[in-house]
Design a protein around this motif. Sequence first.
Motif, short mmCIF file in Angstrom:
data_model
loop_
_atom_site.label_atom_id
_atom_site.label_comp_id
_atom_site.label_asym_id
_atom_site.label_seq_id
_atom_site.Cartn_x
_atom_site.Cartn_y
_atom_site.Cartn_z
N GLY A 64 20.04 26.30 44.71
CA GLY A 64 19.60 27.66 44.39
C GLY A 64 20.19 28.14 43.09
N GLU A 65 19.78 29.34 42.69
CA GLU A 65 20.24 29.89 41.42
C GLU A 65 20.14 31.41 41.45
OE1 GLU A 65 19.33 29.30 36.63
OE2 GLU A 65 17.88 28.61 38.12
N VAL A 66 21.15 32.06 40.90
CA VAL A 66 21.11 33.48 40.60
C VAL A 66 21.00 33.58 39.08
CG1 VAL A 66 22.35 35.68 40.64
CG2 VAL A 66 22.48 34.13 42.62
N ILE A 67 19.88 34.07 38.61
CA ILE A 67 19.64 34.07 37.17
C ILE A 67 20.35 35.26 36.53
CG2 ILE A 67 17.88 34.19 35.38
CD1 ILE A 67 15.94 32.88 37.33
N ALA A 68 21.29 34.95 35.66
CA ALA A 68 22.06 35.94 34.91
C ALA A 68 22.87 35.17 33.87
CB ALA A 68 22.97 36.76 35.83
N PRO A 69 23.43 35.86 32.89
CA PRO A 69 24.20 35.15 31.86
C PRO A 69 25.42 34.44 32.42
CG PRO A 69 23.64 37.38 31.15
CD PRO A 69 23.29 37.29 32.60
N ASN A 70 25.86 33.41 31.69
CA ASN A 70 27.08 32.65 32.00
C ASN A 70 27.15 32.18 33.45
OD1 ASN A 70 28.09 33.17 29.34
ND2 ASN A 70 28.69 35.22 30.03
N PRO A 71 26.15 31.44 33.91
CA PRO A 71 26.15 31.03 35.32
C PRO A 71 27.29 30.08 35.65
CG PRO A 71 24.45 29.85 34.12
CD PRO A 71 25.00 30.87 33.17
N ALA A 72 27.93 30.31 36.80
CA ALA A 72 28.92 29.37 37.33
C ALA A 72 28.16 28.28 38.08
CB ALA A 72 29.88 30.09 38.27
N ARG A 73 28.53 27.04 37.82
CA ARG A 73 27.86 25.91 38.47
C ARG A 73 28.75 25.38 39.59
NH1 ARG A 73 27.90 22.79 32.97
NH2 ARG A 73 30.00 23.67 33.24
N ILE A 74 28.22 25.40 40.82
CA ILE A 74 29.01 25.05 42.00
C ILE A 74 28.41 23.83 42.69
CG2 ILE A 74 30.00 25.88 44.15
CD1 ILE A 74 29.49 28.73 43.24
N LEU A 75 29.27 22.89 43.07
CA LEU A 75 28.86 21.77 43.92
C LEU A 75 29.51 21.95 45.28
CD1 LEU A 75 27.60 18.99 44.55
CD2 LEU A 75 29.69 17.95 43.57
N PHE A 76 28.70 21.96 46.34
CA PHE A 76 29.21 22.03 47.71
C PHE A 76 29.12 20.65 48.34
CE2 PHE A 76 27.83 26.34 46.81
CZ PHE A 76 28.80 27.14 47.40
N ILE A 77 30.20 20.24 49.00
CA ILE A 77 30.23 18.98 49.74
C ILE A 77 30.56 19.33 51.18
CG2 ILE A 77 31.33 16.72 49.94
CD1 ILE A 77 32.12 16.94 46.99
N GLY A 78 29.64 19.04 52.10
CA GLY A 78 29.91 19.53 53.45
C GLY A 78 29.15 18.83 54.56
N ASP A 79 29.49 19.21 55.79
CA ASP A 79 28.88 18.62 56.98
C ASP A 79 27.82 19.56 57.56
OD1 ASP A 79 30.49 20.50 58.45
OD2 ASP A 79 32.13 19.06 58.47
N THR A 98 28.07 31.95 49.97
CA THR A 98 29.24 31.79 49.11
C THR A 98 28.87 31.94 47.65
OG1 THR A 98 30.31 30.30 50.70
CG2 THR A 98 31.07 30.19 48.41
N ALA A 99 27.83 31.22 47.24
CA ALA A 99 27.42 31.24 45.83
C ALA A 99 26.99 32.63 45.38
CB ALA A 99 26.28 30.23 45.61
N ARG A 100 26.25 33.32 46.21
CA ARG A 100 25.79 34.67 45.83
C ARG A 100 26.95 35.66 45.79
NH1 ARG A 100 20.27 34.64 45.81
NH2 ARG A 100 19.31 32.90 46.93
N TYR A 101 27.93 35.46 46.66
CA TYR A 101 29.12 36.33 46.59
C TYR A 101 29.85 36.09 45.27
CZ TYR A 101 33.44 38.69 47.82
OH TYR A 101 34.52 39.55 47.83
N VAL A 102 29.96 34.83 44.86
CA VAL A 102 30.62 34.51 43.59
C VAL A 102 29.90 35.20 42.43
CG1 VAL A 102 31.07 32.64 41.93
CG2 VAL A 102 31.61 32.32 44.37
N ALA A 103 28.57 35.14 42.45
CA ALA A 103 27.79 35.77 41.38
C ALA A 103 28.02 37.28 41.35
CB ALA A 103 26.30 35.46 41.55
N ARG A 104 28.03 37.92 42.52
CA ARG A 104 28.26 39.37 42.58
C ARG A 104 29.68 39.73 42.14
NH1 ARG A 104 25.57 38.72 47.57
NH2 ARG A 104 27.57 38.90 48.67
N GLU A 105 30.64 38.95 42.62
CA GLU A 105 32.04 39.25 42.34
C GLU A 105 32.36 39.10 40.85
OE1 GLU A 105 36.00 40.29 43.63
OE2 GLU A 105 34.01 40.47 44.52
N ARG A 106 31.75 38.10 40.22
CA ARG A 106 32.04 37.83 38.81
C ARG A 106 31.03 38.49 37.88
NH1 ARG A 106 31.79 33.08 36.94
NH2 ARG A 106 33.74 33.06 35.72
N ASP A 107 29.99 39.09 38.45
CA ASP A 107 28.94 39.73 37.66
C ASP A 107 28.35 38.76 36.65
OD1 ASP A 107 27.24 41.80 36.96
OD2 ASP A 107 28.61 42.63 35.47
#
Length: 268
Positions: A64-79, A98-107
């Motif tokens: 997925g992606e939240v479109i906004a400047p300076n995107p953080a790129r996250i890799l999840f490894i999980g079960d 998790t990813a959307r919270y990161v985007a909101r928190e960091r704007d």
Amino acid sequence: MDPKNTPSSSVPGAALPGAAPPGTLYRRATGGIVRLFRPLLRVNMLAYRIDTASALFPTDAPEGEVIAPNPARILFIGDAAASGYGVLNHGLAVVSQTARYVARERDTGCSWTTITNAELTMSRAVAELKNPSTDVDVVVIILGAPDVLLGTTATEWSTRLRQLVARVRQGPNAECPVVVAAIPPMYRFRAMPRFVQRILALQIHRLNRGSIDLAESMTGVSYSPFPHLETDGSFVQDVFNWRSVHSLWGRQLGETTANALGSSGSAR
């Protein structure tokens, strides 16, 4: 959250009646108990396989992606949890939450990819990441349930986790921060004999303790405790639906991940 300041009550199994401080003698004793009851754990692994084979998992794309400047790129490894256990679409699962919270928190923007499988263990994850080539800003590890039920030792867990962090940093981002999620208190999710609950709690505590110790000893590695779920003694599934659990966990994990990105300076 700094693992050094993580309260013992946030580590599943830490508050078991009669639990001793995690010294060498205690670790040896609990290791012996887990080895003794490994056949019992493996019986529960069979139940886990049956459960995940019939459980609801999303069928849409996990990326997925939240479109906004300076995107953080996250890799999840999980079960199974990272695969979206129990929810209709990946937008409701812990990864997206998790990813959307990161985007909101960091704007900022955010994009994420996944390596997931319901039976992915720490050892298999190391093999999956044999040739890391994806350039990401942070890696989030959501593993543990299969390792708990296979009776993975605390030493093997810690060794493989250290190897996984090393593999991540063999990629384009040599200082990539890594967030290790706590293994959820699986014994709180479904009815089972008290004796089985105690064995599972003990094994979860041992592996989570290994994650905390590694986070304390390695630069750029953070431990994220599982959120407290107020159930008044009931089983989690009797109080929360899976969507709520994913949401609460995503907020907790998102907070740790945003902090890791903020302190690392690796996100563009």
